[in-house]
Enzyme design. Sequence first.
Site, PDB file in Angstrom:
ATOM      1  N   SER A  36      66.418  48.199  26.614  1.00  0.00           N
ATOM      2  CA  SER A  36      66.479  48.902  25.221  1.00  0.00           C
ATOM      3  C   SER A  36      66.751  47.986  23.970  1.00  0.00           C
ATOM      4  O   SER A  36      66.558  48.371  22.792  1.00  0.00           O
ATOM      5  CB  SER A  36      67.802  49.489  25.156  1.00  0.00           C
ATOM      6  N   SER A  81      68.577  45.263  29.808  1.00  0.00           N
ATOM      7  CA  SER A  81      67.889  45.666  28.340  1.00  0.00           C
ATOM      8  C   SER A  81      68.086  44.348  27.438  1.00  0.00           C
ATOM      9  O   SER A  81      67.516  44.476  26.476  1.00  0.00           O
ATOM     10  CB  SER A  81      69.228  46.556  27.758  1.00  0.00           C
ATOM     11  N   LYS A 110      71.644  44.047  17.280  1.00  0.00           N
ATOM     12  CA  LYS A 110      71.103  45.472  17.949  1.00  0.00           C
ATOM     13  C   LYS A 110      72.156  46.398  17.482  1.00  0.00           C
ATOM     14  O   LYS A 110      73.373  46.309  17.014  1.00  0.00           O
ATOM     15  CB  LYS A 110      71.479  45.413  19.610  1.00  0.00           C
TER      16      LYS A 110
END
Lengths: 484, 477
Positions: free
Chosen positions: B147, B171, B72
């Site tokens: 996310s 997330s 990420k």
Amino acid sequence: MSKVSKGVLGMANYDTVIGLEIHVALLTDSKFLCSCSTAFGAPPNSQCCPVCLGLPGSLPTINEKAVECATKAGLALNCQINLFSKFDRKNYFYPDLPKAYQITQDAYPLCSRGFLDYYVDDQLVRTEITRIHMEEEAGKLIHSGSSIVSSDYSLVDYNRAGIALIEIVTAPDIHHPGQARLFVEQLRLLLSYIGVSDTKMEEGSLRVDANISLKPKDSDLLGTKVEIKNLNSFRALEKALEYEVSRQGEILDQGGTIRQESRTWDDRAGRTMSMRSKGDAPDYRLFPEPDLPPLCLEPAWVESIRASIPELPLERLGRLEEQFGLSRYEATFFVHYPDFCQIFFDLAEYDLSPKAIVNFLMGDYARLARERGHLDARRIAGLLTIVKEGLIGANQEGVVLDALFSSEKSAREIVKEQGLEALRDSTELQGVVDGVLTANPDLVARFRSGESKLLGYFVGQVMRATRGKADPEVVNKLLEEALS
Amino acid sequence: MKELIQSLDVREVSAQEIVQHHLEEIAQHDPGIHAFITVDQEGALRQADDADRRRAQGQALSPFDGIPIAVKDNISTKGLRTTCGSRMLEDYVPLFDATVISRLRRAGLVLVGKTNLDEFAMGSSTEYSAFGVTHNPHDHSRVPGGSSGGSAAAVAAGEVPWSLGTDTGGSIRQPASFCGVVGLKPTYGWVSRYGVVALAPSLDQVGPMAKRVEDAAALFALIAGNDPRDATSAKAPSFQVPAWDPEVLRDLRVGVPEEFFSAGLDSQVEHAVRGCLRQLEDQGAVLQPLSLATNAYAIDTYLTLVTAEASSCLARYDGVRYGKRVEAEDSNTMFAKSRSAGFGSEVKRRIMLGTYVLSANHYEAYYEQAQKVRTLIKEDVLDALSQVDVIITPTTPTAAFQIGAKRDPLEMYLSDLFTAMANLSGIPALSVPCGLNSHGLPMGIQIMGGNFSEALLFQVGYMIEQGVEGSARHGQL
């Protein structure tokens, strides 16, 4: 009216109330929350890392040495050491603040409720310490102009960012500008004794903010306080406070009200200037620092720090006065110059009178030692011993002292080599005396007719002839005999 | 993964070929999915080359030496830009690796690129990225969740075998659920946060995402462990991948909190989760209905704390040292203009909310109150976990929603309804695929346990995974 109270002359209707906040940079090799060096004077931005630059993702870790220094300061200032303390974030934007928040201690400081005793004139007074907390230093701005507002550009040096600080907060129980100065002087001395800070005001490692208000004499209600920020010298501290006493007194005399505000000291203009009023004060949005767990200390650890605290200035002053019979003036000299004090203590181990040691150390030696560094106590003791024994005359002491500074030899060796032993032998000196008198028949006649002050001249001539080595006592005796 | 490692071990394929294959998958799928912000093709091939050389010399760094991974884009990677999905950090190249990245490199993993996310991890759909929306590989008209939507989609689409995400309120788990992959939010403190760009430091955790439970566990073992550079890092031992023994279910006390099965829960999700629960019961587990009443306050509490911490953590993006700068007459205007230009609207919204809840006049009513409620929630969860071994719930109330469907931020915040509780209480939570709905969209089941109970969560997750039919496990990709 005492000397320290001169600032309130003419303001007889008011009491002055002063409280101080003193920021002290701790003497740790590395910064508070990362391992960067804290050395002063390195090239700009050469002592930074992701943590003290606040790079994304970097995290703080507590430098134990900083906690140790802060604890030591707290103990030396008679504070309660809180075994549980916490860190908070103080949020505000400024180019020198890398994370846009300062890690500090708000609700749960490391130390609370202490005090410092010190002399104001000959009176021992006490100022309460409300709290001592730890926090990180900001970077340093260098403006192309005179201030951030008037500059075309400003440069930031983050070498200083993240250095460990303690903030010492006093109760508002200081009563005049001179006392504030004496408090900070004593505090600075104490901090240097315990070795937690180099306390160099000129390098910014000790900075003072002062809160000051006036209240009608004998009133219990405190007046509106004004904060004077960043006082970087004793002079600035005293002058700024004196200025405020006058300024606030005049306003009150005219029936005006004091505005609660922060002010700065303009040293050149010799006055304080408004920075911002209370209404403009930033909301720091303090909240618990989520990146650091609470600081939990072991009682045994605190005790080990307590045990490491050396003799403090006030104790030392008492010991010099009581144990060695020094005057307040003398004792104060040694308290302020710990290097001289150490030599004093070393010399006191020899069979020498404290008075002789003090006179010697505070005399020519002090000047020479400041220029050329200290002599070994053993060699000084050698000199003072032969003076005491009468091996050399008092007037030869300076010659030997000079020689001690410029060679490695002992005082006795110097005396021997240079033939400086005092001349005490009457038969030897008799010839010199006779020679001087024979060479000055006119003066001898005048002496005999009553000009007795000429005796000094004859003594001087004898001393000159013997290159100062003659024992003045013997010379006097011989001259008196010869002239009677 | 097992097959990949085996074929590497017998040198049937090279790391070069494996990485090349995945780069081709990315080239093929990513134009439609947009899971990546940055693909480091050159760097990946070079790392693969190094891995092959090590393997040839019999000096493999670990069984995973040469296996590709995606990370990420809020996890710092030295020399590879780390944008956080924000214009603010569009050109920001970290000078250091996050601790989790160092750990991956030490095991020889090949970092192929950085995955898309909601800006600064603020969001539940990966629609709030400054670099464009990520699409759900199962249905390109739908969101992948967020996310960590890029990390989930990349794994689901087969672009990488596994990935790292971060989880502050759900997330990792929510996108794992939407994309049909496995995702773990570890116990707070077991994985270092050093180098992970903070959203809310008291809640953030890095975790593994993979197609299979075994792989997620293996990846977790690589990243978990104490880190002296993170003061909130737990003094926990390293994680050992457990044995996959069905016996684990015998007499396992499974808590089923009724609040997670009430109105608002999609009936197909409920059906799938209840099916899994029945299966566990059949295999020896004991279902125990219980109440987690404080979950009603989880979202409000979570939002208050997350916005407060974020408003402070994101203050450093002022244009002075790095990141976007808009020149101006004076420093305050420069801060304001840089931040206005650098941040997207959701980030601005949360900074404003956070600034408000921390302000002098509102601190007590909001931030302090939220801290108190957080304590109550933690007590509620720990109390429940003193009666059961694990708590099982749906991961999300629904399957993936349409891109653009949630225009109201409050509606978007409800995506974390079932997941925020684990962050607030610090406990680990694992999401495992539990079937496909009538649209062929994956659904997820969440397993929570006490602190450091990851091994048990993986074991239970593995049994659930075994029970879900092959094609329904990850969808038809």
